[in-house]
Design a protein around this motif. Structure first.
Motif, PDB file in Angstrom:
ATOM      1  N   PRO A  50      -2.096   0.664  11.203  1.00 58.52           N
ATOM      2  CA  PRO A  50      -1.775  -0.112  10.004  1.00 58.52           C
ATOM      3  C   PRO A  50      -1.158  -1.427  10.472  1.00 58.52           C
ATOM      4  O   PRO A  50      -0.657  -1.511  11.601  1.00 58.52           O
ATOM      5  CB  PRO A  50      -0.709   0.730   9.299  1.00 58.52           C
ATOM      6  CG  PRO A  50      -0.644   2.023  10.024  1.00 58.52           C
ATOM      7  CD  PRO A  50      -1.230   1.841  11.377  1.00 58.52           C
ATOM      8  N   ILE A  51      -1.195  -2.441   9.632  1.00 57.67           N
ATOM      9  CA  ILE A  51      -0.441  -3.645  10.001  1.00 57.67           C
ATOM     10  C   ILE A  51       0.957  -3.469   9.414  1.00 57.67           C
ATOM     11  O   ILE A  51       1.126  -2.942   8.316  1.00 57.67           O
ATOM     12  CB  ILE A  51      -1.150  -4.932   9.544  1.00 57.67           C
ATOM     13  CG1 ILE A  51      -1.622  -4.848   8.085  1.00 57.67           C
ATOM     14  CG2 ILE A  51      -2.319  -5.244  10.464  1.00 57.67           C
ATOM     15  CD1 ILE A  51      -2.097  -6.166   7.536  1.00 57.67           C
ATOM     16  N   PHE A  52       1.953  -3.893  10.180  1.00 60.86           N
ATOM     17  CA  PHE A  52       3.339  -3.520   9.891  1.00 60.86           C
ATOM     18  C   PHE A  52       4.046  -4.585   9.056  1.00 60.86           C
ATOM     19  O   PHE A  52       3.898  -5.787   9.325  1.00 60.86           O
ATOM     20  CB  PHE A  52       4.071  -3.284  11.218  1.00 60.86           C
ATOM     21  CG  PHE A  52       3.432  -2.172  12.013  1.00 60.86           C
ATOM     22  CD1 PHE A  52       3.801  -0.854  11.820  1.00 60.86           C
ATOM     23  CD2 PHE A  52       2.400  -2.445  12.919  1.00 60.86           C
ATOM     24  CE1 PHE A  52       3.178   0.178  12.512  1.00 60.86           C
ATOM     25  CE2 PHE A  52       1.776  -1.424  13.626  1.00 60.86           C
ATOM     26  CZ  PHE A  52       2.163  -0.114  13.412  1.00 60.86           C
ATOM     27  N   SER A  65       3.002   5.347  15.179  1.00 64.57           N
ATOM     28  CA  SER A  65       1.679   5.008  14.612  1.00 64.57           C
ATOM     29  C   SER A  65       0.823   4.296  15.667  1.00 64.57           C
ATOM     30  O   SER A  65      -0.348   4.613  15.869  1.00 64.57           O
ATOM     31  CB  SER A  65       1.844   4.023  13.444  1.00 64.57           C
ATOM     32  OG  SER A  65       1.724   4.651  12.203  1.00 64.57           O
ATOM     33  N   ALA A 282      -3.978  -6.989   2.633  1.00 61.31           N
ATOM     34  CA  ALA A 282      -3.677  -6.303   3.901  1.00 61.31           C
ATOM     35  C   ALA A 282      -4.864  -5.492   4.412  1.00 61.31           C
ATOM     36  O   ALA A 282      -5.175  -5.509   5.609  1.00 61.31           O
ATOM     37  CB  ALA A 282      -2.471  -5.395   3.712  1.00 61.31           C
ATOM     38  N   ASN A 285      -7.599  -6.944   6.526  1.00 62.22           N
ATOM     39  CA  ASN A 285      -7.323  -7.313   7.930  1.00 62.22           C
ATOM     40  C   ASN A 285      -8.280  -6.607   8.878  1.00 62.22           C
ATOM     41  O   ASN A 285      -8.646  -7.138   9.929  1.00 62.22           O
ATOM     42  CB  ASN A 285      -5.861  -6.982   8.293  1.00 62.22           C
ATOM     43  CG  ASN A 285      -5.707  -5.617   8.953  1.00 62.22           C
ATOM     44  OD1 ASN A 285      -5.903  -5.468  10.155  1.00 62.22           O
ATOM     45  ND2 ASN A 285      -5.377  -4.615   8.173  1.00 62.22           N
ATOM     46  N   GLY A 309      -0.089   6.430   8.560  1.00 62.07           N
ATOM     47  CA  GLY A 309       0.913   7.417   8.166  1.00 62.07           C
ATOM     48  C   GLY A 309       0.566   7.973   6.791  1.00 62.07           C
ATOM     49  O   GLY A 309      -0.160   7.351   6.015  1.00 62.07           O
ATOM     50  N   ASP A 311       2.162   8.200   4.101  1.00 61.01           N
ATOM     51  CA  ASP A 311       2.626   7.452   2.935  1.00 61.01           C
ATOM     52  C   ASP A 311       1.611   6.412   2.459  1.00 61.01           C
ATOM     53  O   ASP A 311       1.703   5.934   1.332  1.00 61.01           O
ATOM     54  CB  ASP A 311       3.969   6.749   3.245  1.00 61.01           C
ATOM     55  CG  ASP A 311       3.896   5.876   4.486  1.00 61.01           C
ATOM     56  OD1 ASP A 311       3.212   6.281   5.450  1.00 61.01           O
ATOM     57  OD2 ASP A 311       4.482   4.785   4.495  1.00 61.01           O
ATOM     58  N   HIS A 338      -1.048  10.782  10.052  1.00 56.15           N
ATOM     59  CA  HIS A 338       0.087  11.462  10.703  1.00 56.15           C
ATOM     60  C   HIS A 338       1.277  11.527   9.756  1.00 56.15           C
ATOM     61  O   HIS A 338       1.367  10.779   8.782  1.00 56.15           O
ATOM     62  CB  HIS A 338       0.471  10.747  12.006  1.00 56.15           C
ATOM     63  CG  HIS A 338       1.021   9.360  11.812  1.00 56.15           C
ATOM     64  ND1 HIS A 338       2.330   9.116  11.450  1.00 56.15           N
ATOM     65  CD2 HIS A 338       0.428   8.141  11.925  1.00 56.15           C
ATOM     66  CE1 HIS A 338       2.518   7.803  11.369  1.00 56.15           C
ATOM     67  NE2 HIS A 338       1.379   7.189  11.633  1.00 56.15           N
ATOM     68  N   TRP A 341       8.601  10.660  11.252  1.00 61.57           N
ATOM     69  CA  TRP A 341       9.779  11.039  12.029  1.00 61.57           C
ATOM     70  C   TRP A 341      11.000  10.918  11.147  1.00 61.57           C
ATOM     71  O   TRP A 341      11.187   9.885  10.472  1.00 61.57           O
ATOM     72  CB  TRP A 341       9.944  10.113  13.243  1.00 61.57           C
ATOM     73  CG  TRP A 341       9.010  10.468  14.341  1.00 61.57           C
ATOM     74  CD1 TRP A 341       7.758   9.971  14.530  1.00 61.57           C
ATOM     75  CD2 TRP A 341       9.233  11.431  15.373  1.00 61.57           C
ATOM     76  NE1 TRP A 341       7.183  10.566  15.627  1.00 61.57           N
ATOM     77  CE2 TRP A 341       8.066  11.465  16.162  1.00 61.57           C
ATOM     78  CE3 TRP A 341      10.298  12.276  15.721  1.00 61.57           C
ATOM     79  CZ2 TRP A 341       7.932  12.306  17.266  1.00 61.57           C
ATOM     80  CZ3 TRP A 341      10.163  13.103  16.821  1.00 61.57           C
ATOM     81  CH2 TRP A 341       9.004  13.115  17.576  1.00 61.57           C
ATOM     82  N   MET A 348      14.569   7.988   7.969  1.00 59.63           N
ATOM     83  CA  MET A 348      15.160   6.827   8.627  1.00 59.63           C
ATOM     84  C   MET A 348      15.298   5.687   7.630  1.00 59.63           C
ATOM     85  O   MET A 348      14.332   5.363   6.940  1.00 59.63           O
ATOM     86  CB  MET A 348      14.222   6.348   9.746  1.00 59.63           C
ATOM     87  CG  MET A 348      14.809   6.465  11.115  1.00 59.63           C
ATOM     88  SD  MET A 348      13.712   5.748  12.322  1.00 59.63           S
ATOM     89  CE  MET A 348      12.275   6.724  12.173  1.00 59.63           C
TER      90      MET A 348
HETATM   91  N1  MSP Z   1       1.997  -2.789   5.632  1.00 57.01           N
HETATM   92  C1  MSP Z   1       1.655  -1.487   5.262  1.00 57.01           C
HETATM   93  C2  MSP Z   1       0.371  -1.054   5.912  1.00 57.01           C
HETATM   94  C3  MSP Z   1      -0.814  -1.914   5.600  1.00 57.01           C
HETATM   95  S1  MSP Z   1      -2.227  -1.411   6.463  1.00 57.01           S
HETATM   96  C4  MSP Z   1      -3.471  -2.239   5.802  1.00 57.01           C
HETATM   97  C5  MSP Z   1       2.771  -0.532   5.700  1.00 57.01           C
HETATM   98  N2  MSP Z   1       3.576  -0.991   6.645  1.00 57.01           N
HETATM   99  S2  MSP Z   1       4.842  -0.171   7.226  1.00 57.01           S
HETATM  100  O1  MSP Z   1       5.439  -1.056   8.188  1.00 57.01           O
HETATM  101  O2  MSP Z   1       5.683   0.262   6.162  1.00 57.01           O
HETATM  102  O3  MSP Z   1       4.288   1.095   7.903  1.00 57.01           O
HETATM  103  C6  MSP Z   1       3.380   1.029   8.948  1.00 57.01           C
HETATM  104  C7  MSP Z   1       3.138   2.393   9.532  1.00 57.01           C
HETATM  105  O4  MSP Z   1       4.335   2.961  10.029  1.00 57.01           O
HETATM  106  C8  MSP Z   1       2.584   3.388   8.498  1.00 57.01           C
HETATM  107  O5  MSP Z   1       1.528   4.132   9.074  1.00 57.01           O
HETATM  108  C9  MSP Z   1       3.751   4.294   8.234  1.00 57.01           C
HETATM  109  O6  MSP Z   1       3.361   5.581   7.874  1.00 57.01           O
HETATM  110  C10 MSP Z   1       4.409   4.292   9.604  1.00 57.01           C
HETATM  111  N3  MSP Z   1       5.781   4.736   9.496  1.00 57.01           N
HETATM  112  C11 MSP Z   1       6.788   4.168   8.774  1.00 57.01           C
HETATM  113  N4  MSP Z   1       7.881   4.976   8.868  1.00 57.01           N
HETATM  114  C12 MSP Z   1       7.581   6.051   9.638  1.00 57.01           C
HETATM  115  C13 MSP Z   1       8.301   7.136  10.129  1.00 57.01           C
HETATM  116  N5  MSP Z   1       9.563   7.343   9.824  1.00 57.01           N
HETATM  117  N6  MSP Z   1       7.666   7.982  10.949  1.00 57.01           N
HETATM  118  C14 MSP Z   1       6.365   7.794  11.336  1.00 57.01           C
HETATM  119  N7  MSP Z   1       5.664   6.779  10.892  1.00 57.01           N
HETATM  120  C15 MSP Z   1       6.214   5.927   9.994  1.00 57.01           C
HETATM  121  O7  MSP Z   1       2.840   0.565   5.193  1.00 57.01           O
END
Ligand code: MSP
Length: 593
Positions: A50-52, A65, A282, A285, A309, A311, A338, A341, A348
């Motif tokens: 995913p993009i973060f 991830s 998003a 991308n 993830g 969510d 997945h 954590w 968290m």
């Molecule tokens: N920006 C969106 C994704 C867009 S993709 C087209 C987003 N970003 S995020 O930063 O919130 O999350 C990115 C990834 O990190 C997701 O796969 C999310 O499930 C993962 N995680 C965020 N918190 C997490 C944990 N505590 N544990 C494991 N993975 C987690 O959603």
């Protein structure tokens, strides 16, 4: 089962036995289906994380991830035929209300916040050895072109209309919520406020005229896609959940916001008063990276594996395939999901102050150590709990003691004074089990070990295909234990190189153990690249001998020459993985107080 079949093969006698070994033996022990000629591996694969979001610094969940995607991609590259057949993208999601609000709270211009946090993700991924080929930022011009083009395609196909959207919006999750998914939460001063039932994040009521996507038209096509592709979403429980969602009503989706409310985003083409919904922005991308809208993108789409993830499953398994079908394209080939954590049993979060900083962990436990921990302990189907004692215990027992100890036992000068890969003696360890004779030394458990390690590459590949990387590591770890048992059973330190009776068997014990180590080193490359490199270099395995296609385990046992026999071991004699001190576990305890 394979063990039985190979023994059946080996049980035949004379010339026919030899020709059968020629025909089938190598395939059996060289993990034939994993090698370069394999159809599945000739095809291209495009892996994505995913993009973060850039509203806050990265934490271990984000790294997890990215690591899952990295390990899948590295394993795929190991299968050959060439690294050019894979592409691996990651990046940062920089638009939307969430980022607009985070920048305002931090007193920064959105671009400043985006630059700062995107840089942190890039640095983290570089330090953690994430082998991405592309890093995308949604604020890049190429992405704006791709998103506006994609919008135009949906519009031209009659899938967007203007309408009034009224309902709950959660800025933290960037999603619309029906009434049933909202609850009231008591606030500190006794009053209550509405939050999302799923995430617990605050929601607010919105009423706007927006562009709406005809999502409701896609319920049946999505069901057909999922029913026709039972592996589209892995692990299976997530596939099932999406089908259940599709049994319910699927309302149309608002895909823009008023620019006066949301200015930080990509404008709707031809209508500057509206900004494109951040999830549509998003998701595109994944296309921008491979060159969309230029035709070159077609060589990578839809051979795509999204790692996400749980969510964000709805966005990837319903909205995204619907947008793609709407634009006349195929849904992605695979979506690997997945879980999350938690830390000491809690979600968290910045407000709880329990966010674990991945860079501190990489420093403390080493890059390979922390990669191994997250991938060995992270189970896609369930949430996993993080605490430092667990990291130290796992790494000490599996990497320092079991694997490092095994390497040390077989390469230490006092046991292997010539520092070479010793010869394998076929009379001490005949390929047919149960033979008796004065020089036969191998026992039933030794045949069990050979069989377990011979089938390990295939087992590991199956676990990767099913997105159960932790099971692949569990299988490797179990074979490491079995190999240590083998060494312990035959106690090579009690055998004497000077004795003509002991020497061939001593060499054979070390040869078998080194062959097992070579398999472990090869299979660990996707998870612990530097440690695996150190291990393979110590065994004298060259760079061109490290792919799965080259992994001919214990060829002498199967009647073939072994290229390693007599080869000098590599010069690096240091510890494979240093034991960690329990006092290094203050990190999470400090967060608890
Ligand atoms: N920006 C969106 C994704 C867009 S993709 C087209 C987003 N970003 S995020 O930063 O919130 O999350 C990115 C990834 O990190 C997701 O796969 C999310 O499930 C993962 N995680 C965020 N918190 C997490 C944990 N505590 N544990 C494991 N993975 C987690 O959603």
């Amino acid at each position: 089962m394979l063990r039985t079949s190979v023994f059946r093969l080996l049980g035949r006698t004379g010339a026919s036995r030899l020709s059968l070994l020629e025909d089938f033996g190598p395939r059996y022990y060289s993990s034939g289906s994993l090698s370069a000629g394999d159809d599945a591996c000739d095809a291209r694969t495009y892996f994505t994380t995913p993009i973060f979001y850039v509203n806050a610094a990265p934490h271990i969940g984000h790294l997890y991830s990215a690591l899952l995607a990295d390990a899948l991609c590295r394993h795929r590259r190991l299968r050959g035929p060439s690294t050019a057949a894979t592409r691996f993208s990651t990046g940062t999601d920089e638009h939307g209300l969430k980022i607009q609000q985070a920048a305002a709270t931090a007193g920064l211009a959105p671009t400043e916040l985006c630059d700062r946090v995107s840089e942190q993700f890039q640095q983290l991924f570089q330090e953690a050895g994430i082998s991405c080929t592309d890093f995308i930022r949604t604020t890049e011009a190429r992405h704006r072109v791709a998103v506006q083009h994609f919008w135009g395609v949906l519009k031209s196909r009659g899938l967007l209309y203007k309408g009034v959207y009224e309902g709950w919006y959660c800025a933290s999750d960037e999603c619309f919520l029906p009434e049933a998914k909202v609850t009231q939460q008591p606030g500190p001063s006794g009053d209550s406020f509405p939050v999302s039932l799923e995430s617990g994040h605050p929601v607010s009521w919105t009423k706007e005229e927006n562009y709406i996507f005809r999502l409701s038209q896609f319920r049946k096509p999505l069901q057909r896609w999922l029913r026709g592709n039972p592996q589209a979403i892995t692990p299976e429980p997530f596939h099932h959940v999406v089908l259940q969602w599709l049994d319910e009503e699927l309302p149309d989706l608002s895909v823009s916001r008023r620019s006066s409310h949301l200015h930080w985003g990509i404008p709707v083409p031809g209508d500057d008063s509206q900004t494109i919904y951040v999830w549509l922005d998003a998701l595109v991308n994944y296309l921008t990276v491979i060159g969309y809208p230029n035709a070159e993108f077609k060589s990578w789409w839809p051979a795509t594996s999204h790692i996400i993830g749980k969510d964000i499953l709805k966005f990837h398994a319903i909205y995204w395939p619907a947008f793609l079908l709407g634009a006349g394209m195929s849904p992605p080939q695979r979506i690997y999901v997945h879980s999350h954590w938690t830390v000491c049993g809690q979600k968290m979060s910045k407000s709880l102050g329990n966010v674990v900083d991945p860079r501190t962990c990489l420093n403390r436990y080493t890059v390979d150590g922390f990669r191994y921990f997250l991938l060995r302990q992270g189970v896609p189907n369930w949430d996993c709990d993080y605490y430092d004692e667990k990291v130290v215990k796992l790494l000490n027992s599996e990497l320092a003691d079991a694997l490092g100890g095994l390497l040390n036992r077989c390469t230490a000068k006092r046991i292997n004074p010539s520092e070479t890969y010793p010869a394998f003696c076929t009379t001490c360890f005949p390929s047919e089990p149960g033979l008796v004779g004065p020089s036969v030394r191998a026992q039933a458990e030794d045949y069990a070990l050979v069989s377990a390690v011979a089938t390990l590459p295939k087992q590991v590949a199956d676990h990767y295909d099913n997105f159960q990387i932790y099971k692949a590591l569990e299988a490797v770890s179990s074979c490491v234990r079995q190999t240590n048992g083998f060494v312990q059973r035959h106690a090579p330190w009690k055998l004497n190189w000077e004795s003509p009776v002991d020497a061939p068997w001593l060499g054979t014990v070390l040869h078998v153990a080194l062959e097992c180590l070579r398999v472990f080193g090869t299979l660990l490359q996707p998870v612990t690249p530097s440690l695996a490199d150190k291990l393979l270099s110590r065994l004298g395995v060259s760079a061109s001998e490290r792919s799965l296609g080259e992994l001919y385990f214990l060829p002498r046992f199967y009647g073939h020459p072994c290229p390693f026999e007599g080869r000098r071991l590599g010069p690096e004699t240091g510890l494979l993985f240093p034991r960690l001190d329990q006092s290094r576990t203050w990190l999470v305890k400090a967060h608890r107080t």
